[in-house]
Design a protein around this motif. Structure first.
Motif, PDB file in Angstrom:
ATOM      1  N   MET A  40      -6.846  23.785  55.677  1.00 34.54           N
ATOM      2  CA  MET A  40      -6.690  22.403  56.165  1.00 34.54           C
ATOM      3  C   MET A  40      -5.945  21.577  55.126  1.00 34.54           C
ATOM      4  O   MET A  40      -6.236  21.642  53.951  1.00 34.54           O
ATOM      5  N   THR A  41      -4.978  20.788  55.599  1.00 38.96           N
ATOM      6  CA  THR A  41      -4.189  19.962  54.702  1.00 38.96           C
ATOM      7  C   THR A  41      -4.972  18.720  54.326  1.00 38.96           C
ATOM      8  O   THR A  41      -5.489  18.015  55.182  1.00 38.96           O
ATOM      9  N   SER A  42      -5.086  18.451  53.018  1.00 34.11           N
ATOM     10  CA  SER A  42      -5.820  17.278  52.567  1.00 34.11           C
ATOM     11  C   SER A  42      -4.889  16.078  52.503  1.00 34.11           C
ATOM     12  O   SER A  42      -3.662  16.202  52.529  1.00 34.11           O
ATOM     13  N   ARG A  43      -5.491  14.908  52.423  1.00 32.30           N
ATOM     14  CA  ARG A  43      -4.693  13.687  52.313  1.00 32.30           C
ATOM     15  C   ARG A  43      -3.847  13.684  51.052  1.00 32.30           C
ATOM     16  O   ARG A  43      -2.738  13.194  51.041  1.00 32.30           O
ATOM     17  N   ARG A  44      -4.364  14.248  49.980  1.00 26.56           N
ATOM     18  CA  ARG A  44      -3.642  14.218  48.713  1.00 26.56           C
ATOM     19  C   ARG A  44      -2.425  15.146  48.732  1.00 26.56           C
ATOM     20  O   ARG A  44      -1.516  14.972  47.938  1.00 26.56           O
ATOM     21  N   SER A  45      -2.410  16.151  49.620  1.00 25.68           N
ATOM     22  CA  SER A  45      -1.312  17.117  49.635  1.00 25.68           C
ATOM     23  C   SER A  45      -0.237  16.765  50.655  1.00 25.68           C
ATOM     24  O   SER A  45       0.652  17.568  50.908  1.00 25.68           O
ATOM     25  N   PHE A  46      -0.335  15.572  51.268  1.00 20.84           N
ATOM     26  CA  PHE A  46       0.685  15.163  52.227  1.00 20.84           C
ATOM     27  C   PHE A  46       2.035  15.070  51.529  1.00 20.84           C
ATOM     28  O   PHE A  46       2.212  14.307  50.586  1.00 20.84           O
ATOM     29  N   SER A  47       2.986  15.815  52.009  1.00 22.01           N
ATOM     30  CA  SER A  47       4.345  15.718  51.484  1.00 22.01           C
ATOM     31  C   SER A  47       5.041  14.539  52.153  1.00 22.01           C
ATOM     32  O   SER A  47       4.623  14.095  53.229  1.00 22.01           O
ATOM     33  N   PRO A  48       6.103  13.997  51.525  1.00 20.91           N
ATOM     34  CA  PRO A  48       6.827  12.889  52.167  1.00 20.91           C
ATOM     35  C   PRO A  48       7.292  13.234  53.580  1.00 20.91           C
ATOM     36  O   PRO A  48       7.237  12.398  54.479  1.00 20.91           O
ATOM     37  N   ARG A  49       7.735  14.478  53.779  1.00 20.65           N
ATOM     38  CA  ARG A  49       8.217  14.890  55.101  1.00 20.65           C
ATOM     39  C   ARG A  49       7.090  14.891  56.120  1.00 20.65           C
ATOM     40  O   ARG A  49       7.239  14.381  57.236  1.00 20.65           O
ATOM     41  N   LEU A  50       5.930  15.442  55.725  1.00 20.51           N
ATOM     42  CA  LEU A  50       4.789  15.488  56.635  1.00 20.51           C
ATOM     43  C   LEU A  50       4.255  14.089  56.913  1.00 20.51           C
ATOM     44  O   LEU A  50       3.842  13.781  58.036  1.00 20.51           O
ATOM     45  N   ARG A  51       4.293  13.239  55.885  1.00 18.20           N
ATOM     46  CA  ARG A  51       3.825  11.864  56.082  1.00 18.20           C
ATOM     47  C   ARG A  51       4.699  11.136  57.096  1.00 18.20           C
ATOM     48  O   ARG A  51       4.211  10.406  57.955  1.00 18.20           O
ATOM     49  N   ARG A  52       6.013  11.320  56.992  1.00 20.48           N
ATOM     50  CA  ARG A  52       6.929  10.686  57.943  1.00 20.48           C
ATOM     51  C   ARG A  52       6.732  11.246  59.344  1.00 20.48           C
ATOM     52  O   ARG A  52       6.800  10.510  60.332  1.00 20.48           O
ATOM     53  N   ALA A  53       6.450  12.550  59.422  1.00 17.50           N
ATOM     54  CA  ALA A  53       6.305  13.205  60.722  1.00 17.50           C
ATOM     55  C   ALA A  53       5.020  12.813  61.436  1.00 17.50           C
ATOM     56  O   ALA A  53       4.947  12.897  62.677  1.00 17.50           O
ATOM     57  N   THR A  54       4.012  12.393  60.704  1.00 14.96           N
ATOM     58  CA  THR A  54       2.706  12.107  61.313  1.00 14.96           C
ATOM     59  C   THR A  54       2.340  10.630  61.289  1.00 14.96           C
ATOM     60  O   THR A  54       1.248  10.269  61.725  1.00 14.96           O
ATOM     61  N   THR A  55       3.241   9.778  60.777  1.00  8.94           N
ATOM     62  CA  THR A  55       2.939   8.350  60.686  1.00  8.94           C
ATOM     63  C   THR A  55       3.929   7.549  61.514  1.00  8.94           C
ATOM     64  O   THR A  55       5.100   7.398  61.121  1.00  8.94           O
ATOM     65  N   PRO A  56       3.525   7.028  62.677  1.00 11.62           N
ATOM     66  CA  PRO A  56       4.448   6.217  63.489  1.00 11.62           C
ATOM     67  C   PRO A  56       4.922   4.991  62.724  1.00 11.62           C
ATOM     68  O   PRO A  56       4.146   4.326  62.038  1.00 11.62           O
ATOM     69  N   ARG A  57       6.195   4.687  62.856  1.00 10.35           N
ATOM     70  CA  ARG A  57       6.758   3.559  62.110  1.00 10.35           C
ATOM     71  C   ARG A  57       6.178   2.219  62.556  1.00 10.35           C
ATOM     72  O   ARG A  57       6.108   1.277  61.759  1.00 10.35           O
ATOM     73  N   TRP A  58       5.744   2.129  63.816  1.00  4.65           N
ATOM     74  CA  TRP A  58       5.245   0.847  64.302  1.00  4.65           C
ATOM     75  C   TRP A  58       3.948   0.428  63.602  1.00  4.65           C
ATOM     76  O   TRP A  58       3.572  -0.747  63.678  1.00  4.65           O
ATOM     77  N   LEU A  59       3.280   1.373  62.938  1.00  2.00           N
ATOM     78  CA  LEU A  59       2.052   1.021  62.226  1.00  2.00           C
ATOM     79  C   LEU A  59       2.305   0.019  61.101  1.00  2.00           C
ATOM     80  O   LEU A  59       1.394  -0.717  60.701  1.00  2.00           O
ATOM     81  N   TRP A  60       3.552   0.019  60.567  1.00  2.00           N
ATOM     82  CA  TRP A  60       3.842  -0.869  59.443  1.00  2.00           C
ATOM     83  C   TRP A  60       3.720  -2.342  59.818  1.00  2.00           C
ATOM     84  O   TRP A  60       3.337  -3.169  58.987  1.00  2.00           O
ATOM     85  N   ALA A  61       4.034  -2.690  61.070  1.00  2.00           N
ATOM     86  CA  ALA A  61       4.000  -4.101  61.476  1.00  2.00           C
ATOM     87  C   ALA A  61       2.573  -4.673  61.441  1.00  2.00           C
ATOM     88  O   ALA A  61       2.318  -5.674  60.750  1.00  2.00           O
ATOM     89  N   PRO A  62       1.606  -4.092  62.166  1.00  2.00           N
ATOM     90  CA  PRO A  62       0.238  -4.646  62.078  1.00  2.00           C
ATOM     91  C   PRO A  62      -0.381  -4.486  60.697  1.00  2.00           C
ATOM     92  O   PRO A  62      -1.175  -5.343  60.273  1.00  2.00           O
ATOM     93  N   ALA A  63      -0.012  -3.412  59.993  1.00  2.04           N
ATOM     94  CA  ALA A  63      -0.545  -3.227  58.644  1.00  2.04           C
ATOM     95  C   ALA A  63      -0.051  -4.327  57.713  1.00  2.04           C
ATOM     96  O   ALA A  63      -0.816  -4.840  56.876  1.00  2.04           O
TER      97      ALA A  63
END
Length: 273
Positions: free
Chosen positions: A1-24
């Motif tokens: 299982m992939t941990s939060r600490r091992s998220f690569s930049p590519r995987l982070r971009r692939a699993t994080t919708p860009r629209w989340l940045w606005a409400p955040a």
């Protein structure tokens, strides 16, 4: 299982919708904006004079003393409660958890009234204490009573979560090896649950330090006896001295930051194995 600490930049971009940045971003502005505004409103040259005032020093000293006393009481009373709650089950556990959570959601005024009718001169327990010459009303003890009431749940909840995360097989193995219940608790359970206990203790101190509503309702605002730092801030506002209120508020925020730093160090440094 992939941990939060091992998220690569590519995987982070692939699993994080860009629209989340606005409400955040809106959430961060709502949280940080008032603090930035408070910092900007401060007259930093006047701050030393504000802190040197006798009333400010008295309120700060009373706040630190009562918060330290209430935190010790929370630890002495809350830790045994957390251990027992981690061992119980059934409807009784749900009732006890409900009682534990109530002070977290009560209005400060309601908390003050509840304390008044229990600890006050005509209260269930306060009447007996007052008859014995041990009344707590309008004394530093009243401030401690209020702080314990509002801060104890923070310690118990944090400690309980950490204790429940301890591997029961380790405790059982120690018991099967001949260790008594007290030895299991002292050498297995509490050391492994220490990070949560430390965080809960620091949260209890921070909550005690910032208590206002229930304090003024039950203990009143008597200089040198019950007027803690939050009450002194309120008095400064009512006295048309906003710079004093801002300066004392910054001191309070400074203590909160210290608590956060200590909590992070306690969990990520001292207790990391």
């Amino acid at each position: 299982m992939t941990s939060r600490r091992s998220f690569s930049p590519r995987l982070r971009r692939a699993t994080t919708p860009r629209w989340l940045w606005a409400p955040a971003a809106v959430a961060l502005v709502l949280l940080a904006g008032p603090l930035v505004a408070l910092l900007g409103a401060a007259d930093w040259q006047q701050l030393p004079e504000i802190l040197a005032r006798p009333a400010s020093r008295t309120a700060l000293g009373l706040s630190l003393a009562t918060s330290a006393a209430s935190t010790v009481l929370c630890l002495l009373l809350g830790l045994p409660l957390a251990v027992l709650l981690s061992r119980l089950g059934g409807p009784a556990l749900q009732l006890l958890r409900g009682i534990l959570v109530v002070p977290l959601v009560l209005s400060p005024v309601v908390s003050g009234l509840a304390l008044l009718y229990f600890w006050g001169r005509q209260g269930l327990l306060g009447g007996w204490l007052d008859a014995a010459g041990l009344g707590v009303g309008f004394t530093p003890a009243a401030v401690v009573v209020v702080q314990v009431f509002v801060a104890l749940p923070f310690l118990v909840v944090a400690a309980l979560s950490s204790i429940e995360a301890v591997d029961a097989d380790l405790e059982l193995s120690a018991a099967n090896a001949g260790a008594g219940a007290g030895q299991v608790l002292r050498h297995i359970t509490l050391p492994l649950a220490a990070p949560g206990i430390v965080v809960g203790t620091l949260l209890a101190f921070a909550r005690s330090l910032g208590e206002y509503g229930a304090t003024i309702t039950f203990a009143g605002s008597v200089e040198g006896r019950t007027r803690t730092l939050p009450l002194q801030i309120e008095l400064a506002l009512n006295s048309n001295d906003p710079q004093a209120a801002v300066g004392l508020s910054l001191i309070l925020i400074g203590f909160y930051l210290i608590v956060l730093i200590l909590a992070g160090a306690g969990v990520n440094g001292v207790f990391r194995r």
